[in-house]
Design a protein around this motif. Structure first.
Motif, PDB file in Angstrom:
ATOM      1  N   HIS A 232       0.856  -1.016  -0.102  1.00  0.00           N
ATOM      2  CA  HIS A 232       0.042   0.169  -0.107  1.00  0.00           C
ATOM      3  C   HIS A 232       1.050   1.738  -0.105  1.00  0.00           C
ATOM      4  O   HIS A 232       0.400   2.330  -0.611  1.00  0.00           O
ATOM      5  CB  HIS A 232      -0.923   0.119   1.113  1.00  0.00           C
ATOM      6  N   LEU A 233       1.721   1.438   0.741  1.00  0.00           N
ATOM      7  CA  LEU A 233       3.515   2.654   0.754  1.00  0.00           C
ATOM      8  C   LEU A 233       3.098   2.213  -0.474  1.00  0.00           C
ATOM      9  O   LEU A 233       3.271   3.851  -0.781  1.00  0.00           O
ATOM     10  CB  LEU A 233       4.054   1.380   1.398  1.00  0.00           C
ATOM     11  N   PHE A 234       3.625   1.390  -1.478  1.00  0.00           N
ATOM     12  CA  PHE A 234       4.248   1.692  -3.011  1.00  0.00           C
ATOM     13  C   PHE A 234       3.213   2.605  -3.518  1.00  0.00           C
ATOM     14  O   PHE A 234       3.426   3.537  -4.777  1.00  0.00           O
ATOM     15  CB  PHE A 234       4.211   0.102  -3.382  1.00  0.00           C
ATOM     16  N   THR A 235       1.780   1.624  -3.886  1.00  0.00           N
ATOM     17  CA  THR A 235       0.669   2.461  -4.729  1.00  0.00           C
ATOM     18  C   THR A 235       0.319   3.746  -4.332  1.00  0.00           C
ATOM     19  O   THR A 235       0.222   4.543  -5.381  1.00  0.00           O
ATOM     20  CB  THR A 235      -0.335   1.457  -4.714  1.00  0.00           C
ATOM     21  N   HIS A 236       0.112   3.470  -3.021  1.00  0.00           N
ATOM     22  CA  HIS A 236      -0.189   5.246  -2.245  1.00  0.00           C
ATOM     23  C   HIS A 236       1.318   6.367  -2.797  1.00  0.00           C
ATOM     24  O   HIS A 236       0.569   7.218  -2.633  1.00  0.00           O
ATOM     25  CB  HIS A 236       0.199   5.036  -1.133  1.00  0.00           C
ATOM     26  N   ALA A 237       2.218   6.008  -2.699  1.00  0.00           N
ATOM     27  CA  ALA A 237       3.380   6.318  -3.864  1.00  0.00           C
ATOM     28  C   ALA A 237       2.495   7.446  -4.218  1.00  0.00           C
ATOM     29  O   ALA A 237       2.965   8.917  -4.692  1.00  0.00           O
ATOM     30  CB  ALA A 237       4.267   6.100  -3.338  1.00  0.00           C
TER      31      ALA A 237
ATOM     32  N   GLU B 172      -5.396  -6.169  -0.003  1.00  0.00           N
ATOM     33  CA  GLU B 172      -4.754  -6.753   1.003  1.00  0.00           C
ATOM     34  C   GLU B 172      -4.496  -7.044   2.086  1.00  0.00           C
ATOM     35  O   GLU B 172      -4.637  -7.773   2.898  1.00  0.00           O
ATOM     36  CB  GLU B 172      -2.645  -7.024   0.415  1.00  0.00           C
ATOM     37  N   ILE B 173      -4.566  -5.592   2.516  1.00  0.00           N
ATOM     38  CA  ILE B 173      -4.748  -5.177   4.031  1.00  0.00           C
ATOM     39  C   ILE B 173      -6.146  -5.616   4.695  1.00  0.00           C
ATOM     40  O   ILE B 173      -6.220  -6.211   5.690  1.00  0.00           O
ATOM     41  CB  ILE B 173      -5.001  -3.310   3.744  1.00  0.00           C
ATOM     42  N   LEU B 174      -7.262  -5.631   3.936  1.00  0.00           N
ATOM     43  CA  LEU B 174      -8.413  -5.930   4.677  1.00  0.00           C
ATOM     44  C   LEU B 174      -8.017  -6.788   5.016  1.00  0.00           C
ATOM     45  O   LEU B 174      -8.049  -7.743   5.736  1.00  0.00           O
ATOM     46  CB  LEU B 174      -9.484  -5.877   3.769  1.00  0.00           C
ATOM     47  N   ALA B 175      -8.331  -8.444   3.304  1.00  0.00           N
ATOM     48  CA  ALA B 175      -7.049  -9.789   3.867  1.00  0.00           C
ATOM     49  C   ALA B 175      -6.700  -9.755   5.256  1.00  0.00           C
ATOM     50  O   ALA B 175      -6.301 -10.626   5.880  1.00  0.00           O
ATOM     51  CB  ALA B 175      -7.129  -9.977   2.725  1.00  0.00           C
ATOM     52  N   THR B 176      -5.451  -8.535   5.107  1.00  0.00           N
ATOM     53  CA  THR B 176      -4.228  -9.382   6.383  1.00  0.00           C
ATOM     54  C   THR B 176      -5.153  -9.624   7.822  1.00  0.00           C
ATOM     55  O   THR B 176      -5.205 -10.269   8.772  1.00  0.00           O
ATOM     56  CB  THR B 176      -3.599  -8.410   6.388  1.00  0.00           C
ATOM     57  N   LEU B 177      -6.084  -8.118   8.220  1.00  0.00           N
ATOM     58  CA  LEU B 177      -6.676  -8.068   8.890  1.00  0.00           C
ATOM     59  C   LEU B 177      -7.331  -9.436   9.084  1.00  0.00           C
ATOM     60  O   LEU B 177      -8.011  -9.654  10.590  1.00  0.00           O
ATOM     61  CB  LEU B 177      -7.634  -6.682   9.115  1.00  0.00           C
ATOM     62  N   GLY B 178      -8.183  -9.661   8.155  1.00  0.00           N
ATOM     63  CA  GLY B 178      -9.488 -10.604   8.215  1.00  0.00           C
ATOM     64  C   GLY B 178      -8.545 -11.811   9.023  1.00  0.00           C
ATOM     65  O   GLY B 178      -9.190 -12.462   9.811  1.00  0.00           O
ATOM     66  N   HIS B 179      -7.674 -12.158   7.749  1.00  0.00           N
ATOM     67  CA  HIS B 179      -6.486 -13.578   8.796  1.00  0.00           C
ATOM     68  C   HIS B 179      -5.762 -13.039   9.974  1.00  0.00           C
ATOM     69  O   HIS B 179      -6.202 -14.701  10.505  1.00  0.00           O
ATOM     70  CB  HIS B 179      -5.436 -13.307   7.253  1.00  0.00           C
ATOM     71  N   GLU B 180      -5.500 -11.884  10.441  1.00  0.00           N
ATOM     72  CA  GLU B 180      -5.415 -12.005  11.490  1.00  0.00           C
ATOM     73  C   GLU B 180      -5.656 -12.380  12.769  1.00  0.00           C
ATOM     74  O   GLU B 180      -5.879 -12.272  14.252  1.00  0.00           O
ATOM     75  CB  GLU B 180      -4.141 -11.295  11.903  1.00  0.00           C
ATOM     76  N   GLY B 181      -7.376 -12.251  12.302  1.00  0.00           N
ATOM     77  CA  GLY B 181      -7.896 -12.077  13.654  1.00  0.00           C
ATOM     78  C   GLY B 181      -9.192 -11.074  13.535  1.00  0.00           C
ATOM     79  O   GLY B 181      -9.917 -11.217  14.889  1.00  0.00           O
ATOM     80  N   TYR B 182      -8.709  -9.517  13.593  1.00  0.00           N
ATOM     81  CA  TYR B 182      -8.524  -8.267  13.593  1.00  0.00           C
ATOM     82  C   TYR B 182     -10.045  -8.362  12.864  1.00  0.00           C
ATOM     83  O   TYR B 182     -10.486  -7.073  11.887  1.00  0.00           O
ATOM     84  CB  TYR B 182      -8.260  -7.614  13.436  1.00  0.00           C
ATOM     85  N   THR B 183     -11.458  -9.036  12.547  1.00  0.00           N
ATOM     86  CA  THR B 183     -12.735  -9.093  11.940  1.00  0.00           C
ATOM     87  C   THR B 183     -13.310  -7.495  12.260  1.00  0.00           C
ATOM     88  O   THR B 183     -13.607  -6.802  10.809  1.00  0.00           O
ATOM     89  CB  THR B 183     -13.768 -10.082  12.172  1.00  0.00           C
ATOM     90  N   ALA B 184     -13.336  -7.452  14.078  1.00  0.00           N
ATOM     91  CA  ALA B 184     -14.156  -6.236  13.690  1.00  0.00           C
ATOM     92  C   ALA B 184     -13.740  -4.729  13.060  1.00  0.00           C
ATOM     93  O   ALA B 184     -13.510  -4.339  12.333  1.00  0.00           O
ATOM     94  CB  ALA B 184     -14.386  -5.405  15.384  1.00  0.00           C
ATOM     95  N   PHE B 185     -11.939  -4.737  12.872  1.00  0.00           N
ATOM     96  CA  PHE B 185     -11.337  -3.880  12.343  1.00  0.00           C
ATOM     97  C   PHE B 185     -11.039  -3.821  11.391  1.00  0.00           C
ATOM     98  O   PHE B 185     -11.153  -2.800  10.494  1.00  0.00           O
ATOM     99  CB  PHE B 185      -9.858  -3.884  13.578  1.00  0.00           C
TER     100      PHE B 185
END
Lengths: 101, 188, 686
Positions: free
Chosen positions: C365-370, C430-443
């Motif tokens: 995201h850093l890369f694309t956001h730049a 990918e960020i959303l997927a990461t949050l989901g994978h790591e168990g931060y569903t609410a976030f």
């Protein structure tokens, strides 16, 4: 020769310098008293150098620093005294009380 | 070491021969009623301390002291005395009228310092041993090395201080002439 | 004591770190130090001779950056195919011995996936921004100084990202802070701007304390400043750092919070928009503010294996940042402030991903956001250049006059909003997927809502700036090619950069972004989703499209909406489904008023005043207190206290001043006696 004799001599000289610093009225003589105190410090430095006998002679180096600073101090001090004398026509230090309340 | 042992060493005679005049000269510096005499007594005290430095095998410092202090600083003092037209000759007004607080403070300084020397000497088992370095003059090269290696930055700083003092002295002592005076000076 | 080492031992550590399939990279990797040095050379050269040159030093800055871009591009391409790792450390001196290990002071550079990515982003965006600035700053009062500062920034940033150890990173870190200060305050004649510069500098300084304390805590335990040791320690035994791991990790994170503008230390970033727009694009959007993310990624083994307890707190902060602060972009009128709040919110996304564990997602995201954020800022600069105002209320209808700016701005906005298949979609997904994978569903759901908000405010910005009728003065026209060319050049990666990292899709021998960016730091394993999760992607996409739709509904410049806004002055309620004006009303009552009202005042207060208070001193706090119900009471109380203190001081001073006789020797006597007493006391105590 032992270390103590030089330290006591230095203390004596320093105390004499303090006496002169506090009791003199003429500004030049006050500066002379300050020189005495610096000389006392130098004696201490050299004596301690002889006592510890370091390979790099730190004590002597510091004595030379003290001498240098003293020279600078005399230069500036006399310049100030000169200026004061010019403005107040007096070399007396107790007339320099502009900074009081 | 007892006093009799101490006094039996010839080098201590030399020490006393310089220390006693030194203290007397120092006392005269702070009590003399003549400014020029006070400055000259300072020369005596400093010369004695240079002698002590030679005893302590710090020859280079001794000669620096003679050159810088006696050669330059005292001369500067004498010039200062002359320029400020400080009373040359006998003068009763050189010290404050009440001098006992100064004496008390000086005695206090001496007492505390003496007490400290005593206490530390006792704690360290006495400074009784003869000074180890005496008799071998420190090579000037060692001092030079110290100045340009370990103490390079202080050395530079001191040089800077001297420069500042030089400029400051000139700035302070220089007389700002009024235009009229300047004109007068130009005519002369 | 740091001793100069006469012969500098060159320590080549290529191949260290266990990943055996990495090459040492050849000529360009060997000479990568050129990138770190060249901007500083340009900096000095511009200061010395810039004034006398035809382009006032701009050509030196651009030239240096061009060479950097060449180097970085070669490395970038090379790395996509084969993977490079090269680390060079020069021992400069020594800090001493800690816990039996000698701590060396080293400088050097590292060439691996992570640093190559950063090199390239800095060089690419930097080069384009420099070119753009050459047009933008034409006729400015201090062009050479501006380009010198920009070069200083670029050099510091490259020193930061090329650092193989924490000490060098801190040097670069402070360097970019300094350059940021200089550039925000470029127009220091106006008090507001120099205030903003000071605010940015001080806020960052507060955070830097965390970075430095963290370093002091971690390094003696680690025995070296090198990052590679961190990976090794994490691999070997995760308890290597023992108790200091969590505290050190949180302190480093605190440092990153300042640079990367995380809540509640984000306040300096919107104010930093006082700097010239190219500065905002390069530093306060694309590169400098990502330094915190970079730091987190570089020290990721710490968070990955040793300080896992710290991570939930970090995710929470990041999610607050991305969600709560995104709303502020909805109400700003200053176009650059909209983008600034958007940047803060996107930094929250990156930080959330890194903190949750998927640090490659954050880096992507850093890369694309730049690209798209630099594009948006440069587009905004182009508009501001044309209308001579930052406020969207002075813009409107610029679509026809400035077609290139308009289209590139739209591309950037869509990419930021996360519309498939633009770059922003892939990285946000990918960020959303990461949050989901790591168990931060609410976030994760909060982040999806954040995506809605993102799309919403970008639509508003586009609508107010480019649609409707022109409300400013004069006749705006398109910027010169020197400014529009960088826009086009940035629009390209804003569209296609996402292709580099589609989960489960690879392009022949070109490796996936995730595989090369961080493989050396932590073995990736399960952090990277193996295939696109279409369900999650759909949610994100729905949020984005909904945001655009709602935003367009509310801010479309047709006459009906205008009338509706007028009619809203009379509070009439319309049924939700029958009347589109009701949405307007809902917006007015539900978003604008809360933002203007107490709730938002609280948010805004936290945003604007908590840190302000620290920085601007008690004055700001008092001013705020006066605005609240209890303010009066507090103010009086404080006044009473102050008056009492002042009165007491005055009274005591009246008595005590008699001591000031002006007689120097009395002072000297007091000094002697005091010194004696101190000596006696000291000796008696010890």
């Amino acid at each position: 020769m032992v270390l103590t004799q030089f330290l006591v001599l230095g203390a004596l000289l320093f105390s004499i310098g303090v006496y002169g610093l506090l009791s003199r009225r003429n500004a030049v003589t006050v500066l002379l008293a300050v020189e005495l105190m610096l000389a006392a410090v130098n004696i201490n430095l050299i004596a301690f150098e002889a006592f510890w006998n370091t390979a790099a002679a730190h004590g002597q180096i510091f004595a030379i620093f003290v001498i240098t600073i003293a020279a600078a101090e005399v230069g500036i001090g006399l310049a100030i005294i000169l200026l004061v004398f010019r403005n107040r026509a007096s070399g007396n230090i107790d007339q320099l009380d502009l900074m009081r309340w | 070491m007892t006093f009799s042992e101490w006094i039996a060493e010839p080098v201590n005679w030399a020490f006393l021969a310089m220390a006693i005049p030194m203290v007397i000269a120092a006392l005269r510096v702070v009590t003399s009623r003549n400014v020029v005499h006070a400055a000259l007594f300072l020369v005596l005290a400093l010369a004695a301390s240079a002698g002590l430095f030679i005893l302590l095998s710090a020859e280079f410092v001794a000669w620096v002291l003679v050159l810088v202090y006696i050669g330059a600083v005292v001369v500067l003092f004498l010039f200062g005395i002359m320029i400020t037209r400080a009373p040359i000759g006998r003068e009763t007004n050189l010290s404050h009228d009440t001098r006992w607080p100064a004496a008390v403070a000086a005695l206090g300084v001496f007492a505390v310092t003496f007490w400290l020397i005593n206490a530390v000497a006792t704690q360290m088992g006495g400074f009784g041993d003869p000074l180890p370095a005496v008799g071998r003059a420190t090579a000037t090269g060692i001092l030079g090395e110290g100045f340009i290696n370990r103490y390079l930055i202080p050395f530079e700083a001191v040089g800077f201080v001297l420069l500042a003092a030089l400029i400051g002295g000139i700035t302070l002592a220089r007389k700002d002439l009024t235009p009229a005076e300047e004109e007068e000076g130009a005519r002369v | 004591m740091v001793r100069a080492v006469a012969s500098v031992p060159l320590v080549l550590a290529a191949g260290e770190g266990g990943a055996g399939d990495l090459s040492s990279g050849g000529f360009f990797a060997e000479t990568a130090w050129i990138m770190l040095v060249l901007p500083f050379v340009a900096f000095l050269a511009i200061i010395l001779v810039g004034k006398r040159m035809k382009g006032l030093g701009a050509e030196l800055a651009i030239g240096a950056m061009g060479v950097n871009l060449l180097w970085a591009s070669v490395l970038f391409v090379q790395n996509m195919f084969e993977g490079i790792y090269r680390e060079v450390n020069l021992t400069i001196g020594e800090f001493g011995t800690f816990a039996g290990r000698r701590l060396a002071f080293e400088l050097g550079f590292v060439v691996d996936g992570l640093s190559i990515m950063m090199y390239w982003v800095v060089a690419f965006v930097g080069f384009l921004v420099f070119v753009y600035a050459h047009g933008y700053m034409k006729g400015d009062i201090r062009v050479p100084w501006f380009f010198a500062s920009l070069s200083l920034f670029a050099g510091s940033m490259l020193v930061l990202v090329g650092a193989p150890n924490l000490i060098q990173l801190i040097i670069g870190w402070e360097g970019v802070g300094l350059a940021s200060y200089l550039l925000i305050g470029h127009y220091w004649e106006e008090k507001e701007n120099s205030d903003a510069a000071v605010k940015a500098f001080l806020t960052n300084k507060v955070a830097d304390v965390g970075l430095i304390l963290g370093t002091i805590l971690l390094v003696p335990a680690l025995g070296t400043f090198r990052f590679s040791a961190l990976s090794a320690a994490a691999d070997a035994h995760s308890e290597a750092l023992g108790g200091v791991a969590v505290a050190g990790a949180l302190l480093l994170f605190f440092g990153a919070m300042g640079k990367s503008a995380q809540f509640p230390l984000h306040v300096w970033l919107p104010d930093a928009m006082a700097g010239p727009t190219p500065v905002s694009a390069l530093m306060h959007a694309a590169t400098m503010v990502t330094a915190g993310i970079y730091l987190m990624a570089r020290t990721f083994p710490l968070y990955h294996q040793m300080a896992t307890e710290a991570r939930p707190w970090m995710v929470t902060i990041a999610v607050i940042t991305l969600f709560v602060l995104g709303f502020l972009a909805l109400v700003a009128d200053d176009l650059k402030r909209v983008l600034a709040y958007s940047t803060v919110s996107q930094l929250g996304y990156m930080m959330a991903a890194v903190a949750a564990g998927g640090y490659t997602a954050g880096l992507f995201h850093l890369f694309t956001h730049a690209f798209f954020k630099a594009l948006l800022f440069l587009g905004a600069g182009s508009v501001i250049h044309a209308v001579h105002s930052n406020n969207m209320s002075d813009m409107g209808g610029l679509r026809k006059e400035m077609p290139v700016t308009f289209w590139t701005f739209v591309v950037g906005s869509l990419s930021l909003a996360g519309v498939i298949p633009l770059a922003g979609f892939w990285s946000k997904d990918e960020i959303l997927a990461t949050l989901g994978h790591e168990g931060y569903t609410a976030f994760m759901w909060v982040a999806i809502l954040g995506a809605f908000v993102t799309a919403f405010y970008m639509t508003r910005a586009v609508a107010l700036t480019f649609f409707g009728t022109y409300k400013g003065h004069g006749h705006p026209h398109e910027s010169p090619p020197v400014m529009t060319a960088p826009l086009v050049a940035l629009a390209v990666p804003s569209v296609i950069a996402g292709l580099l990292n589609i989960p489960g899709v690879s392009w022949g021998p070109i490796r996936n972004f995730t595989d090369w960016v961080g493989a050396r730091i932590v073995p990736m394993g399960d952090y990277h989703p193996k295939a696109i999760e279409w369900e999650l992607a759909a949610y994100g996409l729905i949020a984005a499209v909904a945001g655009i739709a709602v935003g367009w509904r509310l801010f479309a410049p047709d006459a009906e909406t205008q009338q509706a806004r007028d009619r809203l002055r009379i509070p009439v309620l319309y049924p939700l489904l029958h009347n589109k004006y009701y949405i307007d009303d809902l917006y007015m009552k539900g978003v604008v008023n809360p933002v203007k009202g107490p709730l938002a005042r609280a948010v805004d207060w936290v945003n604007g005043y908590v840190i302000d208070a620290v920085i601007n001193g008690a004055g700001a706090v008092t001013a705020w207190l006066g605005g609240l119900v209890y303010g009066r009471l507090d103010q009086q109380g404080i006044d009473l206290l102050l008056n009492a203190a002042a009165g007491g001081t005055g009274g005591a001073g009246g008595k005590l001043r008699l001591l000031q006789s002006g007689k120097v020797q009395q002072y000297a006597g007091a000094f002697v006696v005091g010194a004696l007493l101190l000596v006696v006391a000291f000796v008696l105590v010890t």
